[in-house]
Design an enzyme around this catalytic site. Structure first.
Site, PDB file in Angstrom:
ATOM      1  N   CYS A 218     -60.746  50.598 -29.366  1.00  0.00           N
ATOM      2  CA  CYS A 218     -62.118  51.057 -29.740  1.00  0.00           C
ATOM      3  C   CYS A 218     -62.069  52.515 -28.638  1.00  0.00           C
ATOM      4  CB  CYS A 218     -62.877  50.382 -28.829  1.00  0.00           C
ATOM      5  SG  CYS A 218     -64.858  50.119 -29.564  1.00  0.00           S
TER       6      CYS A 218
ATOM      7  N   CYS B 114     -66.743  44.064 -24.596  1.00  0.00           N
ATOM      8  CA  CYS B 114     -65.166  43.699 -24.327  1.00  0.00           C
ATOM      9  C   CYS B 114     -65.016  44.354 -22.801  1.00  0.00           C
ATOM     10  CB  CYS B 114     -64.378  44.613 -25.300  1.00  0.00           C
ATOM     11  SG  CYS B 114     -64.837  43.497 -27.255  1.00  0.00           S
TER      12      CYS B 114
ATOM     13  N   CYS C 133     -67.167  48.727 -34.823  1.00  0.00           N
ATOM     14  CA  CYS C 133     -67.285  47.913 -33.817  1.00  0.00           C
ATOM     15  C   CYS C 133     -65.838  47.301 -34.049  1.00  0.00           C
ATOM     16  CB  CYS C 133     -67.729  47.187 -33.828  1.00  0.00           C
ATOM     17  SG  CYS C 133     -66.912  45.589 -32.205  1.00  0.00           S
TER      18      CYS C 133
ATOM     19  N   GLU D 114     -79.269  17.247 -31.271  1.00  0.00           N
ATOM     20  CA  GLU D 114     -79.141  18.972 -31.187  1.00  0.00           C
ATOM     21  C   GLU D 114     -80.726  18.847 -31.527  1.00  0.00           C
ATOM     22  OE1 GLU D 114     -77.585  21.650 -31.454  1.00  0.00           O
ATOM     23  OE2 GLU D 114     -79.629  23.082 -31.890  1.00  0.00           O
TER      24      GLU D 114
ATOM     25  N   CYS E   9     -67.497  27.081 -24.001  1.00  0.00           N
ATOM     26  CA  CYS E   9     -67.392  28.122 -23.289  1.00  0.00           C
ATOM     27  C   CYS E   9     -67.849  29.107 -22.579  1.00  0.00           C
ATOM     28  CB  CYS E   9     -68.426  29.277 -24.672  1.00  0.00           C
ATOM     29  SG  CYS E   9     -70.420  28.703 -24.405  1.00  0.00           S
TER      30      CYS E   9
HETATM   31  C1  LIG Z   1     -71.795  25.584 -28.225  1.00  0.00           C
HETATM   32  S1  LIG Z   1     -72.921  25.190 -29.604  1.00  0.00           S
HETATM   33  C2  LIG Z   1     -73.200  24.022 -29.839  1.00  0.00           C
HETATM   34  C3  LIG Z   1     -72.563  23.616 -31.562  1.00  0.00           C
HETATM   35  C4  LIG Z   1     -71.592  22.965 -32.301  1.00  0.00           C
HETATM   36  N1  LIG Z   1     -70.998  21.574 -31.870  1.00  0.00           N
HETATM   37  C5  LIG Z   1     -70.660  23.667 -32.754  1.00  0.00           C
HETATM   38  O1  LIG Z   1     -69.670  22.889 -32.723  1.00  0.00           O
HETATM   39  O2  LIG Z   1     -71.387  24.282 -34.044  1.00  0.00           O
HETATM   40  C6  LIG Z   1     -74.278  24.691 -28.095  1.00  0.00           C
HETATM   41  C7  LIG Z   1     -75.587  23.640 -29.047  1.00  0.00           C
HETATM   42  O3  LIG Z   1     -76.070  23.216 -28.453  1.00  0.00           O
HETATM   43  C8  LIG Z   1     -77.734  23.448 -28.582  1.00  0.00           C
HETATM   44  N2  LIG Z   1     -78.710  22.565 -27.110  1.00  0.00           N
HETATM   45  C9  LIG Z   1     -78.796  23.238 -26.145  1.00  0.00           C
HETATM   46  N3  LIG Z   1     -79.558  23.037 -25.122  1.00  0.00           N
HETATM   47  C10 LIG Z   1     -79.365  22.028 -25.799  1.00  0.00           C
HETATM   48  C11 LIG Z   1     -80.001  20.587 -25.188  1.00  0.00           C
HETATM   49  N4  LIG Z   1     -80.429  20.694 -24.113  1.00  0.00           N
HETATM   50  N5  LIG Z   1     -80.050  19.361 -25.817  1.00  0.00           N
HETATM   51  C12 LIG Z   1     -79.740  19.443 -27.464  1.00  0.00           C
HETATM   52  N6  LIG Z   1     -79.515  20.276 -27.790  1.00  0.00           N
HETATM   53  C13 LIG Z   1     -78.732  21.851 -27.606  1.00  0.00           C
HETATM   54  C14 LIG Z   1     -77.922  24.718 -28.981  1.00  0.00           C
HETATM   55  O4  LIG Z   1     -78.892  24.578 -29.219  1.00  0.00           O
HETATM   56  C15 LIG Z   1     -76.302  24.894 -29.913  1.00  0.00           C
HETATM   57  O5  LIG Z   1     -76.362  24.227 -31.317  1.00  0.00           O
END
Ligand SMILES: C[S@@+](CC[C@H](N)C(=O)[O-])C[C@H]1O[C@@H](n2cnc3c(N)ncnc32)[C@H](O)[C@@H]1O
Length: 466
Positions: A71, A80, A157, A328, A407
């Site tokens: 890049c 990055c 990018c 969620e 993550c």
């Molecule tokens: C890393 S993502 C994982 C989504 C899903 N498992 C996937 O693989 O697509 C985390 C999710 O948790 C939700 N989230 C964040 N804080 C939360 C909470 N306190 N209670 C419920 N959901 C939450 C976010 O909106 C998001 O959709």
């Protein structure tokens, strides 16, 4: 050591943000873009007690793992951190970070499996977020410098899907031609703030974030986009708040259908502009398949999918299990999950609860455990990890299997420490527990290269009740 000193030293370790570390006169110097074993020249930017933040000036003896970054904006834009590293060394850095987190944060020695590769090292990101700003009355579109709201103006990018380069071209043309007002952080004035784009197998969801309600010249924007893209939707998002959150709550579709379908492992699902999606399609598919495999589901299984997003994994579980319950917080994602249940004829086995996990999971898990005896839990929280109420409820219910997708290796190590028992809260402080008897065995720790060339890594941990 003081600010602006120019020094030379050898890199003796790699830090948790993938930066090189050298020790000079007892001070730990963090030097981004340097590699283990390299002798480097660097400038001190800031000294804070025993820590110095530095800028790499020259690599005097390059590592064999050093390669030329692809890049042209590398080191300027904050996207990055590892383009200067051969893939094998990048994997080693990421594995070591995970291992170190478990050791230093949770006091746990873990074996880390080989990292699961991405199909592509570059051009993999299916989501792009482009800030648009007016700085000194000049309109700019690009990416932010690291930890800043200054913009590096870019025309491509290399980690994003190549089709996104045309989105950059289209918006540059639109802004130049119409002279539409762009956002300024200091005055909180100006209309255009961000363009967020998602690629769903070649179809684009283009979201224009504005500091207002109406987008002027929208027909001209559609004209321009029509010249570039076969199938796309244009969605307006209102966000008048002056903070770091990109999307506001209100979405209005102004062109196209506003969502597209994708399909994986026999599950068809809608992708909406606001629901969470993993950013690397090839790795996402491997990760989801492995989560399902690790759960060892059968027709009697009951699974709670905490932080379930748009419910894709919940549906995959429901296909085999007796029952899968997603939790969620984003209503639109839950709506997508409900649609997905109907679409895949899983409504009788799949429930999506719209709530905070910390508020509902304790009751849900206690009830399912009481009714079914054996249960499993999937945790896929945002970067900050799980709320302590969630972890406490899990420890109380003791599910047979826990699959944790993370993550952030730091949050992961802390939460796994609490779940296994190596960490516990004492007088409001999280402390190591000496000679603890583990509640859970760590069956596997597997990194996934979801974000090649960046400091980020996704990790799957499978836990089995002892
Ligand atoms: C890393 S993502 C994982 C989504 C899903 N498992 C996937 O693989 O697509 C985390 C999710 O948790 C939700 N989230 C964040 N804080 C939360 C909470 N306190 N209670 C419920 N959901 C939450 C976010 O909106 C998001 O959709």
């Amino acid at each position: 050591m003081k600010k602006n000193d120019v020094l030379t030293a050898e890199i003796t370790a790699i830090g948790s943000n993938c930066e090189g570390i050298a020790k000079v006169d007892g001070i730990v110097c963090f030097i981004p873009f340097s590699l283990l074993g390299e002798k480097v020249e660097f400038k001190v930017l800031k000294v804070n007690k025993n820590i110095a933040f530095c800028k790499l000036l020259d690599v005097l003896t390059p590592s064999e793992d050093r390669v030329r970054p692809l890049c042209k904006f590398y080191t300027k834009c904050g996207g990055c951190q590892l383009q200067h590293v051969r893939q094998k060394a990048e994997f080693k850095i990421k594995s070591n970070i995970i291992k170190d987190c478990f050791k230093k944060i949770a006091g746990l020695e873990v074996e880390v499996n080989p990292i699961v590769k991405s199909e592509n090292e570059y051009g993999y990101r299916n989501k792009m977020q482009l800030p648009i700003r007016s700085i000194n009355s000049v309109n700019q579109i690009g990416l932010f410098y690291e930890n800043s709201h200054r913009i590096v103006e870019i025309d491509e990018c290399v980690i994003q899907k190549p089709i996104f380069n045309d989105v950059i071209k289209a918006f540059k043309l639109f802004i130049a031609e119409t002279q539409i007002s762009c956002y300024n952080d200091e005055s909180n004035a100006g209309l255009l703030k961000h363009v967020v784009v998602r690629d769903v197998k070649g179809k684009l969801l283009i979201i224009v974030v504005i500091n207002g309600k109406e987008l002027p010249f929208k027909d001209r924007l559609i004209d321009i986009l029509n010249g570039y893209f076969e199938e796309y939707s244009l969605i307006l998002n209102e966000n008048t708040k002056n903070n770091n959150v990109i999307l506001g709550n209100k979405f209005t579709v102004i062109y196209g259908q506003g969502y597209y379908y994708d399909e994986f492992l026999g599950i068809k699902y809608p992708v909406f502009p606001e629901s969470f999606m993993q950013v690397n399609d090839s790795v996402k598919e491997r990760l989801y398949a492995d989560v399902i495999k690790r759960l060892e589901l059968n027709e009697n299984s009951v699974v709670i999918d905490a932080y379930s997003g748009a419910g894709i994994m919940t549906a995959m579980m429901a296909k085999t299990a007796k029952k899968a319950i997603g939790i969620e917080v984003i209503p639109e994602a839950v709506k997508a999950g409900d649609e997905l249940a109907v679409l895949n004829k899983l409504s009788d086995k799949m429930t999506n609860i719209c709530a905070l996990c910390e508020e509902v999971l304790p009751d849900v898990i206690a009830k399912e455990k009481a009714e079914n005896g054996s249960i499993s839990v999937v945790l896929d929280p945002p970067r900050k990890g799980c709320d302590d109420k969630v972890l406490s409820a899990i420890i109380k219910a003791m599910p047979d299997k826990i699959v944790y997708v993370a993550c952030s290796p730091q949050s992961l190590a802390r939460d796994v420490g609490i779940l296994t028992g190596s960490l516990a809260w004492t007088n409001g402080e999280l402390k190591r527990v000496e000679n603890f008897v583990p509640r859970y065995e760590i069956e596997s720790v597997t990194p996934y290269d979801m974000f090649p060339k960046t400091k980020h890594v996704e990790t799957l941990v499978a836990l089995k009740r002892v």
